[in-house]
Design a protein around this motif. Structure first.
Motif, PDB file in Angstrom:
ATOM      1  N   THR A 139       0.889  -1.110   0.037  1.00 10.37           N
ATOM      2  CA  THR A 139      -0.047   0.181  -0.102  1.00 10.37           C
ATOM      3  C   THR A 139       0.953   1.325   0.057  1.00 10.37           C
ATOM      4  O   THR A 139       0.583   2.173  -0.658  1.00 10.37           O
ATOM      5  CB  THR A 139      -0.861  -0.182   1.337  1.00 10.37           C
ATOM      6  OG1 THR A 139      -0.193  -0.094   2.268  1.00 10.37           O
ATOM      7  CG2 THR A 139      -1.943  -0.986   1.034  1.00 10.37           C
ATOM      8  N   ILE A 140       1.949   1.130   0.648  1.00 15.24           N
ATOM      9  CA  ILE A 140       2.824   2.282   0.496  1.00 15.24           C
ATOM     10  C   ILE A 140       3.329   2.634  -0.859  1.00 15.24           C
ATOM     11  O   ILE A 140       3.586   3.593  -1.248  1.00 15.24           O
ATOM     12  CB  ILE A 140       4.190   2.220   1.825  1.00 15.24           C
ATOM     13  CG1 ILE A 140       3.443   1.991   3.154  1.00 15.24           C
ATOM     14  CG2 ILE A 140       5.097   3.268   1.627  1.00 15.24           C
ATOM     15  CD1 ILE A 140       4.700   1.798   4.216  1.00 15.24           C
ATOM     16  N   ILE A 141       3.754   1.584  -1.385  1.00 17.70           N
ATOM     17  CA  ILE A 141       4.261   1.519  -2.810  1.00 17.70           C
ATOM     18  C   ILE A 141       3.408   2.174  -3.794  1.00 17.70           C
ATOM     19  O   ILE A 141       3.597   2.990  -4.547  1.00 17.70           O
ATOM     20  CB  ILE A 141       4.928   0.214  -3.334  1.00 17.70           C
ATOM     21  CG1 ILE A 141       5.970  -0.250  -2.466  1.00 17.70           C
ATOM     22  CG2 ILE A 141       5.090   0.316  -4.844  1.00 17.70           C
ATOM     23  CD1 ILE A 141       6.259  -1.739  -3.143  1.00 17.70           C
ATOM     24  N   ILE A 142       1.906   1.777  -3.522  1.00 18.06           N
ATOM     25  CA  ILE A 142       1.109   2.074  -4.578  1.00 18.06           C
ATOM     26  C   ILE A 142       0.904   3.765  -4.022  1.00 18.06           C
ATOM     27  O   ILE A 142       0.612   4.784  -5.061  1.00 18.06           O
ATOM     28  CB  ILE A 142      -0.380   1.389  -4.087  1.00 18.06           C
ATOM     29  CG1 ILE A 142      -0.260  -0.070  -4.767  1.00 18.06           C
ATOM     30  CG2 ILE A 142      -1.508   2.248  -5.127  1.00 18.06           C
ATOM     31  CD1 ILE A 142      -1.473  -1.013  -4.315  1.00 18.06           C
ATOM     32  N   ALA A 143       0.596   4.021  -2.746  1.00 20.24           N
ATOM     33  CA  ALA A 143       0.610   5.506  -2.599  1.00 20.24           C
ATOM     34  C   ALA A 143       1.624   6.397  -3.068  1.00 20.24           C
ATOM     35  O   ALA A 143       1.512   7.549  -3.377  1.00 20.24           O
ATOM     36  CB  ALA A 143       0.423   5.813  -1.032  1.00 20.24           C
ATOM     37  N   HIS A 144       2.843   6.026  -2.778  1.00 22.60           N
ATOM     38  CA  HIS A 144       4.206   6.791  -3.424  1.00 22.60           C
ATOM     39  C   HIS A 144       4.177   6.709  -4.859  1.00 22.60           C
ATOM     40  O   HIS A 144       4.323   7.919  -5.327  1.00 22.60           O
ATOM     41  CB  HIS A 144       5.213   6.256  -2.882  1.00 22.60           C
ATOM     42  CG  HIS A 144       5.459   6.214  -1.331  1.00 22.60           C
ATOM     43  ND1 HIS A 144       6.604   6.005  -0.892  1.00 22.60           N
ATOM     44  CD2 HIS A 144       4.713   6.938  -0.298  1.00 22.60           C
ATOM     45  CE1 HIS A 144       6.672   6.377   0.709  1.00 22.60           C
ATOM     46  NE2 HIS A 144       5.547   6.910   0.767  1.00 22.60           N
ATOM     47  N   ALA A 145       3.942   5.710  -5.471  1.00 25.24           N
ATOM     48  CA  ALA A 145       3.747   5.749  -7.006  1.00 25.24           C
ATOM     49  C   ALA A 145       2.800   6.625  -7.592  1.00 25.24           C
ATOM     50  O   ALA A 145       2.738   7.535  -8.692  1.00 25.24           O
ATOM     51  CB  ALA A 145       3.497   4.394  -7.565  1.00 25.24           C
ATOM     52  N   THR A 146       1.730   6.790  -6.737  1.00 18.78           N
ATOM     53  CA  THR A 146       0.608   7.786  -7.252  1.00 18.78           C
ATOM     54  C   THR A 146       1.020   9.176  -7.387  1.00 18.78           C
ATOM     55  O   THR A 146       0.673   9.998  -8.217  1.00 18.78           O
ATOM     56  CB  THR A 146      -0.808   7.596  -6.476  1.00 18.78           C
ATOM     57  OG1 THR A 146      -0.985   6.217  -6.131  1.00 18.78           O
ATOM     58  CG2 THR A 146      -1.895   8.530  -6.517  1.00 18.78           C
ATOM     59  N   PHE A 147       1.659   9.631  -6.484  1.00 17.23           N
ATOM     60  CA  PHE A 147       1.928  11.178  -6.685  1.00 17.23           C
ATOM     61  C   PHE A 147       3.505  11.092  -7.315  1.00 17.23           C
ATOM     62  O   PHE A 147       3.869  12.506  -7.529  1.00 17.23           O
ATOM     63  CB  PHE A 147       2.128  11.856  -5.178  1.00 17.23           C
ATOM     64  CG  PHE A 147       3.192  11.402  -4.093  1.00 17.23           C
ATOM     65  CD1 PHE A 147       4.274  12.030  -4.165  1.00 17.23           C
ATOM     66  CD2 PHE A 147       3.062  10.474  -3.239  1.00 17.23           C
ATOM     67  CE1 PHE A 147       5.364  11.775  -3.362  1.00 17.23           C
ATOM     68  CE2 PHE A 147       4.117  10.097  -2.511  1.00 17.23           C
ATOM     69  CZ  PHE A 147       5.181  10.567  -2.484  1.00 17.23           C
ATOM     70  N   CYS A 148       4.294  10.133  -7.270  1.00 16.40           N
ATOM     71  CA  CYS A 148       5.593  10.462  -7.799  1.00 16.40           C
ATOM     72  C   CYS A 148       5.546  10.467  -9.335  1.00 16.40           C
ATOM     73  O   CYS A 148       5.993  11.189 -10.081  1.00 16.40           O
ATOM     74  CB  CYS A 148       6.468   9.441  -7.418  1.00 16.40           C
ATOM     75  SG  CYS A 148       7.049   9.370  -5.838  1.00 16.40           S
ATOM     76  N   LEU A 149       4.482   9.655  -9.836  1.00 15.88           N
ATOM     77  CA  LEU A 149       4.255   9.585 -11.328  1.00 15.88           C
ATOM     78  C   LEU A 149       4.087  10.934 -11.950  1.00 15.88           C
ATOM     79  O   LEU A 149       4.135  11.135 -13.048  1.00 15.88           O
ATOM     80  CB  LEU A 149       3.316   8.296 -11.848  1.00 15.88           C
ATOM     81  CG  LEU A 149       1.912   8.649 -11.712  1.00 15.88           C
ATOM     82  CD1 LEU A 149       1.212   9.377 -12.636  1.00 15.88           C
ATOM     83  CD2 LEU A 149       1.196   7.195 -11.478  1.00 15.88           C
ATOM     84  N   ALA A 150       3.401  11.651 -11.167  1.00 13.19           N
ATOM     85  CA  ALA A 150       2.903  13.229 -11.588  1.00 13.19           C
ATOM     86  C   ALA A 150       4.219  13.950 -11.984  1.00 13.19           C
ATOM     87  O   ALA A 150       4.135  14.856 -12.870  1.00 13.19           O
ATOM     88  CB  ALA A 150       1.936  13.832 -10.484  1.00 13.19           C
ATOM     89  N   TYR A 151       5.378  13.939 -11.216  1.00 13.29           N
ATOM     90  CA  TYR A 151       6.457  14.669 -11.256  1.00 13.29           C
ATOM     91  C   TYR A 151       6.956  14.115 -12.519  1.00 13.29           C
ATOM     92  O   TYR A 151       7.675  14.992 -13.457  1.00 13.29           O
ATOM     93  CB  TYR A 151       7.264  14.459 -10.062  1.00 13.29           C
ATOM     94  CG  TYR A 151       6.901  15.165  -8.956  1.00 13.29           C
ATOM     95  CD1 TYR A 151       7.207  16.636  -8.646  1.00 13.29           C
ATOM     96  CD2 TYR A 151       6.160  14.293  -7.890  1.00 13.29           C
ATOM     97  CE1 TYR A 151       6.543  17.191  -7.540  1.00 13.29           C
ATOM     98  CE2 TYR A 151       5.629  15.167  -6.717  1.00 13.29           C
ATOM     99  CZ  TYR A 151       5.994  16.531  -6.611  1.00 13.29           C
ATOM    100  OH  TYR A 151       5.572  17.139  -5.452  1.00 13.29           O
ATOM    101  N   VAL A 152       6.881  12.618 -12.720  1.00 14.37           N
ATOM    102  CA  VAL A 152       7.744  12.432 -13.839  1.00 14.37           C
ATOM    103  C   VAL A 152       7.022  12.583 -15.070  1.00 14.37           C
ATOM    104  O   VAL A 152       7.749  13.008 -16.132  1.00 14.37           O
ATOM    105  CB  VAL A 152       7.881  10.490 -13.823  1.00 14.37           C
ATOM    106  CG1 VAL A 152       8.526  10.129 -14.938  1.00 14.37           C
ATOM    107  CG2 VAL A 152       8.631  10.245 -12.590  1.00 14.37           C
TER     108      VAL A 152
END
Length: 282
Positions: A139-152
Motif C-alpha cells: 500500500t505504501i508503494i501504491i501511494a508513493h507511485a501515485t504522486f511520484c508519477l505526476a512529477y515524472v
C-alpha cells in the motif's frame, strides 16, 4: 558599478549557500560528537556510527524505505513516461483536460489529503474486494507511485515538447515501427529526463512521512516514521550519524548521475556533429 554589482551578487550567493547548507554541515559535524547532547561539543568520536549499525529498528526501517523507494521510482517512471508521451504526442483528444488534471493534481494537493483519500480507498477496497488484505509495504508503494508519477509525467512532457517531431516522423516514413522508433530514437533523447524523474521519485518516496503514516500498517514503519518517533523525545547524535550517511549516499549518487548524463550529452552532441559533417560532405 559593475564591481559593486559583482560584490552584491557574490554576497547574496554566499549567504544563500550558508542558509541552505549551514545546517547540514553542522549536522555532519555534530554526528562525530562524543556527548549525547547535540548542542554541546565534548570531543571527536565515531561511537554513534557504531551504535547506529547495531540498531536493528533503524536498519530494518532503512532497508524497507530503500526497497519501497526503488520499486516506487521504477513504477513512477514507467507510468509517468506513458502519461507524459500521451500529453506531448497525441495533441487534443477527448478527456485531455480531465486527464491533465488527474495527472497534475498530486503536485498541488496537500499530502494530508492524499494520505486520507488513499487510506479510505484501501479500507473500502479491503471491505468490498478483500484487497489489500492488510496495509503495509504494497500500500505504501501504491501511494508513493501515485504522486511520484505526476512529477515524472511533467518532466517527460517538458522534455518531449522540446524534441523535434520530424525526427520520429522521418523514421516512421522510412518504415520503422512505432516501438522501434521509441526505443531507438525517442528513448535515448528523453533518457536524461527519465533519470531525473527516477531520482526525484526515489528521493520523494524515501523522504515521505505524511502519506506513509496514513497507509502503513503494523511492522511497516519507514525510516522517516522511525526518525520522527525518535526525535520527538529529543535529537540524538545517532540520528545525526544516520543523516550524515544519507547525505553522503545522495551526494555520491547525484555526482555519478551528473557525470553519466554529461557524458551521454557529449556523445549525443558528437553524434549530431558527425551526422551534420557527413551530410555536408555528401
Amino acid at each position: 558599478m559593475g564591481q559593486r554589482r559583482s560584490i552584491f551578487v557574490l554576497t547574496c550567493l554566499v549567504f544563500g549557500f550558508a542558509f541552505l547548507y549551514g545546517p547540514i554541515l553542522s549536522l555532519i559535524v555534530y554526528s562525530f560528537n562524543e556527548s549525547k547532547l547535540v548542542s554541546v561539543w565534548a570531543g571527536f568520536s565515531t561511537k554513534w556510527y557504531g551504535e547506529l549499525i547495531q540498531n536493528e529498528q533503524i536498519l530494518s526501517a532503512a532497508f524497507l524505505s530503500l526497497r519501497i523507494a526503488f520499486i516506487t521510482a521504477c513504477i513512477a517512471v514507467t507510468l509517468g513516461t506513458m502519461a507524459g508521451m500521451a500529453l506531448a504526442r497525441y495533441g487534443r483528444f477527448r478527456g485531455r483536460t480531465l486527464f491533465t488534471g488527474l495527472i497534475t493534481g498530486p503536485l498541488v494537493m496537500p499530502d494530508v489529503i492524499i494520505g486520507i483519500s488513499l487510506l479510505l480507498l484501501f479500507v473500502t477496497s479491503a471491505e468490498w474486494l478483500g484487497i489489500p488484505g492488510s496495509r503495509g509495504m504494497p500500500t505504501i508503494i501504491i501511494a508513493h507511485a501515485t504522486f511520484c508519477l505526476a512529477y515524472v509525467a511533467v518532466i517527460v512532457q517538458s522534455r518531449l515538447s522540446s524534441v523535434d517531431v520530424s525526427i520520429e516522423e522521418a523514421a516512421l516514413d522510412l518504415g520503422a515501427r512505432p516501438w522501434k522508433v521509441f526505443f531507438t530514437i525517442t528513448l535515448p533523447i528523453i533518457a536524461p529526463a527519465l533519470v531525473a524523474g527516477w531520482l526525484l521519485s526515489f528521493t520523494l518516496s524515501l523522504d515521505d512521512l505524511v502519506i506513509a503514516s496514513f497507509v502503513s500498517g503494523p511492522g511497516s514503519s519507514t525510516l522517516p516514521m522511525v526518525v520522527f518517533s525518535k526525535v520527538r523525545l529529543g535529537v540524538s547524535p545517532m540520528i545525526n550519524a544516520l543523516a550524515t550517511i544519507i547525505v553522503a549516499i545522495v551526494t555520491v549518487a547525484v555526482v555519478i548521475a551528473g557525470v553519466l548524463m554529461h557524458r551521454a550529452e557529449n556523445r549525443r552532441q558528437a553524434d549530431i556533429q558527425q551526422a551534420l559533417a557527413r551530410a555536408g560532405y555528401q
